[in-house]
Design a protein around this motif. Structure first.
Motif, mmCIF file in Angstrom:
data_model
loop_
_atom_site.group_PDB
_atom_site.id
_atom_site.type_symbol
_atom_site.label_atom_id
_atom_site.label_comp_id
_atom_site.label_asym_id
_atom_site.label_seq_id
_atom_site.Cartn_x
_atom_site.Cartn_y
_atom_site.Cartn_z
ATOM 1 N N CYS A 182 -73.887 46.516 -11.928
ATOM 2 C CA CYS A 182 -75.267 46.482 -11.154
ATOM 3 C C CYS A 182 -74.886 46.628 -9.775
ATOM 4 C CB CYS A 182 -75.903 45.278 -11.393
ATOM 5 S SG CYS A 182 -76.958 45.127 -13.162
ATOM 6 N N ARG A 183 -73.755 45.850 -9.148
ATOM 7 C CA ARG A 183 -73.524 45.952 -7.835
ATOM 8 C C ARG A 183 -73.146 47.430 -7.279
ATOM 9 N NH1 ARG A 183 -71.590 40.464 -8.970
ATOM 10 N NH2 ARG A 183 -69.539 41.117 -9.313
ATOM 11 N N ASP A 184 -72.438 47.959 -8.310
ATOM 12 C CA ASP A 184 -71.835 49.224 -7.838
ATOM 13 C C ASP A 184 -72.903 50.458 -8.012
ATOM 14 O OD1 ASP A 184 -69.260 48.386 -7.633
ATOM 15 O OD2 ASP A 184 -68.574 48.970 -9.697
ATOM 16 N N ALA A 185 -73.846 50.355 -9.117
ATOM 17 C CA ALA A 185 -75.155 51.191 -8.984
ATOM 18 C C ALA A 185 -75.960 50.869 -7.588
ATOM 19 C CB ALA A 185 -75.824 50.671 -10.149
ATOM 20 N N VAL A 186 -76.173 49.701 -7.261
ATOM 21 C CA VAL A 186 -77.029 49.649 -6.017
ATOM 22 C C VAL A 186 -76.015 50.181 -4.767
ATOM 23 C CG1 VAL A 186 -77.596 47.796 -4.255
ATOM 24 C CG2 VAL A 186 -78.110 47.338 -6.885
ATOM 25 N N ALA A 187 -74.700 49.799 -4.677
ATOM 26 C CA ALA A 187 -74.206 50.583 -3.647
ATOM 27 C C ALA A 187 -74.317 52.060 -3.723
ATOM 28 C CB ALA A 187 -72.554 50.225 -3.793
ATOM 29 N N GLY A 188 -74.269 52.572 -4.925
ATOM 30 C CA GLY A 188 -74.359 54.077 -5.024
ATOM 31 C C GLY A 188 -75.608 54.756 -5.036
ATOM 32 N N GLY A 189 -76.869 53.974 -4.961
ATOM 33 C CA GLY A 189 -78.114 54.176 -4.968
ATOM 34 C C GLY A 189 -78.385 54.856 -6.125
ATOM 35 N N VAL A 190 -78.245 54.283 -7.262
ATOM 36 C CA VAL A 190 -78.286 54.622 -8.730
ATOM 37 C C VAL A 190 -79.359 53.706 -9.272
ATOM 38 C CG1 VAL A 190 -77.354 55.284 -10.839
ATOM 39 C CG2 VAL A 190 -76.197 55.754 -8.993
ATOM 40 N N THR A 191 -80.414 54.281 -9.781
ATOM 41 C CA THR A 191 -81.396 53.412 -10.577
ATOM 42 C C THR A 191 -80.978 52.900 -11.941
ATOM 43 O OG1 THR A 191 -83.028 54.954 -9.870
ATOM 44 C CG2 THR A 191 -83.843 53.479 -11.740
ATOM 45 N N ILE A 192 -81.066 51.527 -11.929
ATOM 46 C CA ILE A 192 -80.582 50.609 -13.028
ATOM 47 C C ILE A 192 -81.603 50.827 -14.428
ATOM 48 C CG2 ILE A 192 -79.895 48.369 -13.765
ATOM 49 C CD1 ILE A 192 -78.767 47.978 -11.028
ATOM 50 N N GLY A 193 -81.183 50.978 -15.559
ATOM 51 C CA GLY A 193 -82.020 50.800 -16.654
ATOM 52 C C GLY A 193 -81.327 50.049 -17.803
ATOM 53 N N ALA A 194 -81.926 49.423 -18.672
ATOM 54 C CA ALA A 194 -81.420 48.491 -19.593
ATOM 55 C C ALA A 194 -81.028 49.243 -20.752
ATOM 56 C CB ALA A 194 -82.537 47.389 -20.088
ATOM 57 N N HIS A 195 -79.892 49.398 -21.198
ATOM 58 C CA HIS A 195 -79.269 49.977 -22.300
ATOM 59 C C HIS A 195 -79.249 49.064 -23.569
ATOM 60 C CE1 HIS A 195 -77.705 53.599 -24.289
ATOM 61 N NE2 HIS A 195 -76.293 53.317 -24.081
ATOM 62 N N VAL A 196 -80.358 48.907 -24.348
ATOM 63 C CA VAL A 196 -80.461 47.766 -25.321
ATOM 64 C C VAL A 196 -80.015 48.566 -26.675
ATOM 65 C CG1 VAL A 196 -82.362 46.755 -24.134
ATOM 66 C CG2 VAL A 196 -82.888 48.470 -26.043
ATOM 67 N N GLY A 197 -79.572 47.532 -27.519
ATOM 68 C CA GLY A 197 -78.912 47.780 -28.700
ATOM 69 C C GLY A 197 -78.954 47.008 -29.697
ATOM 70 N N TYR A 198 -78.537 47.359 -31.113
ATOM 71 C CA TYR A 198 -78.143 46.278 -32.036
ATOM 72 C C TYR A 198 -77.261 45.137 -31.517
ATOM 73 C CZ TYR A 198 -80.826 49.219 -35.486
ATOM 74 O OH TYR A 198 -81.849 50.105 -36.061
ATOM 75 N N ARG A 199 -77.396 44.157 -32.211
ATOM 76 C CA ARG A 199 -76.429 43.033 -31.998
ATOM 77 C C ARG A 199 -75.194 43.182 -32.788
ATOM 78 N NH1 ARG A 199 -78.230 36.821 -33.088
ATOM 79 N NH2 ARG A 199 -80.276 38.267 -32.978
ATOM 80 N N ASP A 200 -74.222 44.295 -32.387
ATOM 81 C CA ASP A 200 -73.274 44.605 -33.225
ATOM 82 C C ASP A 200 -72.139 44.845 -32.069
ATOM 83 O OD1 ASP A 200 -71.716 45.926 -35.058
ATOM 84 O OD2 ASP A 200 -72.690 47.829 -34.849
ATOM 85 N N LEU A 201 -71.226 44.091 -31.512
ATOM 86 C CA LEU A 201 -70.242 44.253 -30.672
ATOM 87 C C LEU A 201 -69.053 45.065 -31.428
ATOM 88 C CD1 LEU A 201 -69.836 40.847 -28.357
ATOM 89 C CD2 LEU A 201 -70.213 43.442 -27.616
ATOM 90 N N ALA A 202 -68.664 44.580 -32.598
ATOM 91 C CA ALA A 202 -67.659 45.042 -33.350
ATOM 92 C C ALA A 202 -67.567 46.437 -33.593
ATOM 93 C CB ALA A 202 -67.382 44.359 -34.910
ATOM 94 N N GLY A 203 -69.072 46.766 -33.906
ATOM 95 C CA GLY A 203 -69.244 48.277 -34.111
ATOM 96 C C GLY A 203 -69.976 49.022 -33.139
ATOM 97 N N PHE A 204 -69.786 48.319 -31.812
ATOM 98 C CA PHE A 204 -70.146 49.059 -30.559
ATOM 99 C C PHE A 204 -71.542 49.740 -30.674
ATOM 100 C CE2 PHE A 204 -70.140 52.640 -27.473
ATOM 101 C CZ PHE A 204 -69.424 51.730 -26.146
ATOM 102 N N GLY A 205 -72.383 48.982 -31.498
ATOM 103 C CA GLY A 205 -73.929 49.441 -31.702
ATOM 104 C C GLY A 205 -73.922 50.635 -32.260
ATOM 105 N N ARG A 206 -73.184 51.291 -33.081
ATOM 106 C CA ARG A 206 -73.256 52.469 -33.758
ATOM 107 C C ARG A 206 -73.367 52.367 -35.352
ATOM 108 N NH1 ARG A 206 -69.038 55.741 -30.039
ATOM 109 N NH2 ARG A 206 -70.419 56.356 -28.462
ATOM 110 N N ARG A 207 -73.878 50.959 -35.905
ATOM 111 C CA ARG A 207 -74.033 50.825 -37.041
ATOM 112 C C ARG A 207 -75.541 50.190 -37.226
ATOM 113 N NH1 ARG A 207 -68.974 46.903 -38.744
ATOM 114 N NH2 ARG A 207 -69.891 45.662 -36.687
ATOM 115 N N PHE A 208 -76.324 50.756 -38.351
ATOM 116 C CA PHE A 208 -77.753 50.500 -38.573
ATOM 117 C C PHE A 208 -77.705 48.935 -38.760
ATOM 118 C CE2 PHE A 208 -80.947 49.723 -41.703
ATOM 119 C CZ PHE A 208 -82.154 49.745 -40.930
#
Length: 252
Positions: free
Chosen positions: A50-76
């Motif tokens: 977030c700090r880097d995005a602000v410094a770069g003038g980049v808009t922040i959006g929420a990248h929400v996913g399934y609760r799946d750290l082990a599968g990197f959110g790529r499992r249904f």
């Protein structure tokens, strides 16, 4: 003059496990899909992103996913609509706190991985995501695949739906993405990617994996931050767009 957004998935490192180069990719993109801790990201990583995005003038959006750290959110995950809506709302709140500490706000929401692909067709989960965004408030747009059920439900609920294209992903002739399990799903040749994206921005057309021409409605282009060579790819896409007279600017 054509105008289009460039977005990238960022904040996906976790502890000692590093993913992408967020600060570098912020030199090229206009919107940052910041992981919220469920599929990837830890609090310190997210805060620094977030700090880097602000410094770069980049808009922040929420990248929400399934609760799946082990599968990197790529499992249904076959969760209930209420559980999914609560999970999405929780992630948005966590990112909002860290973005606010960095001097910004979240400006849009983009589902990640399996959740993104599931709500292309899954009625109940699509509605759950839309309900969570509405519950959060702030008139946040939802970044989604063109033609998806979620896009239709967002518009029906008065939530702005923003359609996106993928710079480094191959398309099927029906406009869906080629599965990552299939050969050729990820495009690594920069010239091919840039040519496709310039054509998209100027004409709304793109070349599918079988060589056919398809129409893709998009206000934003995603360059995946975890793809090898993503920093150079993002820079090439931006340079190609600007050379063709296309303005790169956040939709939010």
């Amino acid at each position: 003059m054509a105008i289009i957004d460039l977005n990238s998935d960022v904040g996906e490192s976790f502890g000692n496990w590093k993913m992408g180069d967020d600060a570098a990719i912020f030199r090229s993109v206009s919107s940052a899909n910041v992981a919220c801790g469920f599929h990837a990201g830890d609090p310190s990583t997210i805060a620094q992103t977030c700090r880097d995005a602000v410094a770069g003038g980049v808009t922040i959006g929420a990248h929400v996913g399934y609760r799946d750290l082990a599968g990197f959110g790529r499992r249904f995950l076959d969760c209930t609509p209420t559980e999914l809506a609560d999970d999405v709302l929780y992630q948005m709140g966590a990112l909002q706190a860290l973005a606010q500490a960095a001097g910004a706000q979240i400006r849009y929401v983009k589902p990640h991985g399996a959740l993104y692909n599931t709500i292309v067709h899954h009625e109940a989960q699509a509605q759950a995501v839309v309900d969570a965004v509405r519950a959060f408030g702030g008139d946040l747009p939802l970044l989604l695949l063109p033609g998806s059920v979620a896009l239709a439900k967002a518009e029906a609920a008065g939530v702005r739906g923003v359609a996106e294209a993928f710079a480094d992903r191959a398309y099927n002739p029906d406009g869906t993405l080629v599965s990552r399990r299939e050969p050729g799903a990820v495009i690594h040749d920069a010239d091919t990617v840039v040519g496709n994206m310039v054509r998209l921005a100027q004409t709304g057309k793109i070349t599918a994996i079988d060589g056919s021409t398809i129409t893709v409605e998009a206000e934003s282009i995603c360059v995946h931050g975890d793809t090898p060579g993503s920093v150079a790819m993002a820079a090439a896409v931006r340079a190609g767009l600007e050379s063709a007279g296309v303005t790169v600017r956040s939709f939010a």
